[in-house]
Design an enzyme around this catalytic site. Structure first.
Site, PDB file in Angstrom:
ATOM      1  N   GLY A 143       0.892  -1.254   0.097  1.00  0.00           N
ATOM      2  CA  GLY A 143       0.097  -0.001  -0.134  1.00  0.00           C
ATOM      3  C   GLY A 143       0.822   1.343  -0.143  1.00  0.00           C
ATOM      4  O   GLY A 143       2.021   1.445  -0.468  1.00  0.00           O
ATOM      5  N   SER A 144       0.113   2.338   0.630  1.00  0.00           N
ATOM      6  CA  SER A 144       1.006   3.641   0.338  1.00  0.00           C
ATOM      7  C   SER A 144       2.193   3.733   1.197  1.00  0.00           C
ATOM      8  O   SER A 144       2.908   4.895   0.974  1.00  0.00           O
ATOM      9  CB  SER A 144       0.028   4.688   1.093  1.00  0.00           C
ATOM     10  OG  SER A 144      -1.116   4.602   0.143  1.00  0.00           O
ATOM     11  N   THR A 145       2.622   2.779   2.188  1.00  0.00           N
ATOM     12  CA  THR A 145       4.093   2.835   2.718  1.00  0.00           C
ATOM     13  C   THR A 145       5.212   2.741   1.646  1.00  0.00           C
ATOM     14  O   THR A 145       6.242   3.253   1.782  1.00  0.00           O
ATOM     15  CB  THR A 145       4.243   1.612   3.653  1.00  0.00           C
ATOM     16  OG1 THR A 145       4.006   0.326   2.758  1.00  0.00           O
ATOM     17  CG2 THR A 145       3.296   2.010   4.780  1.00  0.00           C
ATOM     18  N   LYS A 175       5.028   4.229  -1.004  1.00  0.00           N
ATOM     19  CA  LYS A 175       5.196   5.574  -1.807  1.00  0.00           C
ATOM     20  C   LYS A 175       6.528   6.508  -1.253  1.00  0.00           C
ATOM     21  O   LYS A 175       7.001   7.394  -1.828  1.00  0.00           O
ATOM     22  CB  LYS A 175       3.990   6.628  -1.350  1.00  0.00           C
ATOM     23  CG  LYS A 175       2.518   6.237  -1.863  1.00  0.00           C
ATOM     24  CD  LYS A 175       1.488   7.032  -1.633  1.00  0.00           C
ATOM     25  CE  LYS A 175       0.315   6.511  -2.115  1.00  0.00           C
ATOM     26  NZ  LYS A 175      -1.006   7.292  -1.624  1.00  0.00           N
TER      27      LYS A 175
END
Length: 485
Positions: free
Chosen positions: A220-222, A224
């Site tokens: 997920g967004s980790t 990014k």
């Protein structure tokens, strides 16, 4: 010599040669197989004749595995695990026919058969004393380990927590939930052990698997943070205040669909990098991924350790960002979706690399090995794995991650009087199924002592769990335990 004697002599020499060849073959090629064969009763009894070395943590202050003298002449020594479930996936178990975790990885030290212990083994043999193994001290912080386990297991979650010391790579905590009591697997009774093992093996929740290192999940967004690292590294003029496009949705090339922000939220059309990470916009990072291209994103991920074989000394499943499936897929990969798959250990390494001014250290679990006399016979020296980013880029990433804690989705990880950097993540799984919840962080920013990755598995914390609400509070408690607050 007459002809019959010659033939007899040649036959004898040939048979002697074949005998020696067979002995050599059995003693070398077949030796390990015969020694570990389940039908080898002698080997079974021999396992319990060794005063096996202890496994400890906290520089020997905490006992994780010990050997006790049962007084039984057949099975003299028994293995016990005083602290049980919180440490099971790291320490492992020592069973009649097998072993796991550190018990397996460091077996030759623990049972005294390692070449470094040959002199001690010979002395014990001559003196008639039981063979005694070396003790293995782990890098674990037992307080942080127990708190991580309590936070996950106590609320019925499934998942993993990994904490690293950024400057060295020491594994300070590694917890996987669900766990199990290793003691029934250490009994000197094959039937008892097999019954306990089979029950665990059939459990749908897969307690035998170490979710920290055995399995990979969409980060997920980790992820990014990795995309940001590649974007900043690609142009040194960029910093946390660089403006990027942040549309409400991003058309995906070659498809008829658009990528939205989380829950359809608006990011205002334009944002700075720090603003985009703080509120975790999807569209700017997806666009960055497409602009960078697959090769640059993959290269950046590899610098953080993705795809590299790791033994800590436990074997670690390889993380990967997936194959090059085109621009549309790459947009999703850049925000931690598509075929992007990471272990919790790998995401802890990302946080630790940023904390350590861009240098990723090789993670390790063994602190030192002590001989039966208590003297240290070996230890682990910290080793650099790679330079993921420059110190300057690491500094920009740190500022962005501070923004997540101070002004964004990671507020639950705040520590009084300590600057924390972090990133939340909520990773979609199968259609109609709940998301995974993630959080990575490190602290104190000025002199990082701990980097953490928390993973909470789909469905184990409710149907609408987010990294900020579910995973960040666990990271808060683990960092607090390591820092002594």
């Amino acid at each position: 010599m007459n002809s019959p004697l010659k033939r007899v002599s040649v036959a004898c020499l040939l048979m002697f040669g074949l005998l020696m060849a067979n002995v050599t073959y059995i003693g070398t090629v077949k030796a390990d197989g015969l020694r570990t064969d389940s039908r080898n009763v002698r080997g079974f009894y021999a396992r319990y004749a060794v005063d096996r070395g202890w496994i400890t943590a906290d520089n020997g202050k905490t006992t994780l595995a010990k050997t006790v003298d049962s007084g039984d002449k057949t099975f003299r020594f028994e293995r016990e695990y005083p602290l049980g479930k919180p440490f099971t996936h790291v320490v492992g178990w020592f069973a009649p026919e097998s072993a796991s975790g550190i018990e397996a990885a460091m077996n030759r030290y623990l049972d005294g058969s390692h070449p470094e212990l040959v002199v001690r083994r010979a002395i014990d043999m001559v003196s008639g004393k039981p063979a005694k193994g070396a003790s293995v001290d782990l890098t674990l912080n037992s307080k942080a380990q127990e708190i991580a386990y309590k936070d996950l297991a106590g609320t019925g979650k499934r998942g993993a927590v990994v904490a690293l010391e950024p400057k060295t790579g020491k594994v300070l905590a590694m917890v996987s939930v669900p766990s199990y009591d290793p003691n029934p697997l250490a009994k000197a009774n094959k039937d008892t052990v097999n019954k306990a093992y089979n029950k665990l093996n059939k459990d749908d929740n897969k307690p035998l698997l170490n979710r920290a290192i055995d399995l990979t999940f969409a980060p997920g967004s980790t992820f990014k943070t990795v995309t940001s690292a590649a974007y900043l590294s690609d142009d040194t003029s960029r910093d946390e205040n660089t403006q990027v496009d942040a549309p409400d949705s991003l058309p995906l090339p070659g498809t008829s669909i658009s990528l939205p922000n989380y829950h359809g939220e608006s990011c205002g059309g334009r944002a700075t990098l720090v603003e985009a990470l703080t509120i975790s916009c999807n569209t700017p990072f997806a666009k960055m991924g497409m602009e960078l291209g697959y090769d640059k994103l993959k290269e950046q991920a590899e610098k953080f350790g993705v795809g590299q074989p790791l033994e800590i000394p436990l074997n670690v499943a390889a993380s990967n960002i997936g194959a090059d499936e085109g621009k549309a897929a790459l947009a999703k990969t850049a925000i931690g979706q598509q075929s992007n798959q990471m272990t919790p250990l790998q995401m802890a390494m990302v946080a630790a690399g940023i904390a350590n001014q861009g240098t990723v250290m090789k993670p390790y679990l063994v602190n030192k090995i002590m001989g039966p006399d208590g003297a240290e016979i070996d230890g682990t020296d910290p080793e650099e794995l790679d330079e993921a980013v420059t110190p300057e880029v690491a500094g920009e990433l740190t500022k962005m991650m501070i923004g997540v804690i101070e002004n964004g989705t990671g507020g639950a990880a705040k520590l009084p009087g300590i600057t924390v950097a972090g990133k939340t993540g909520t990773a979609e799984t199968l259609p109609g199924k709940p998301s995974h919840a993630w959080f990575i962080s490190f602290a104190p920013v000025e002199d990082p002592k701990v980097a953490v990755a928390v993973f909470v598995e789909s469905g184990s914390a409710g149907n609408d769990a987010t990294g900020g609400a579910v995973a960040a509070p666990i990271a808060h408690d683990v960092m607090q335990a390591v820092l002594g607050r």
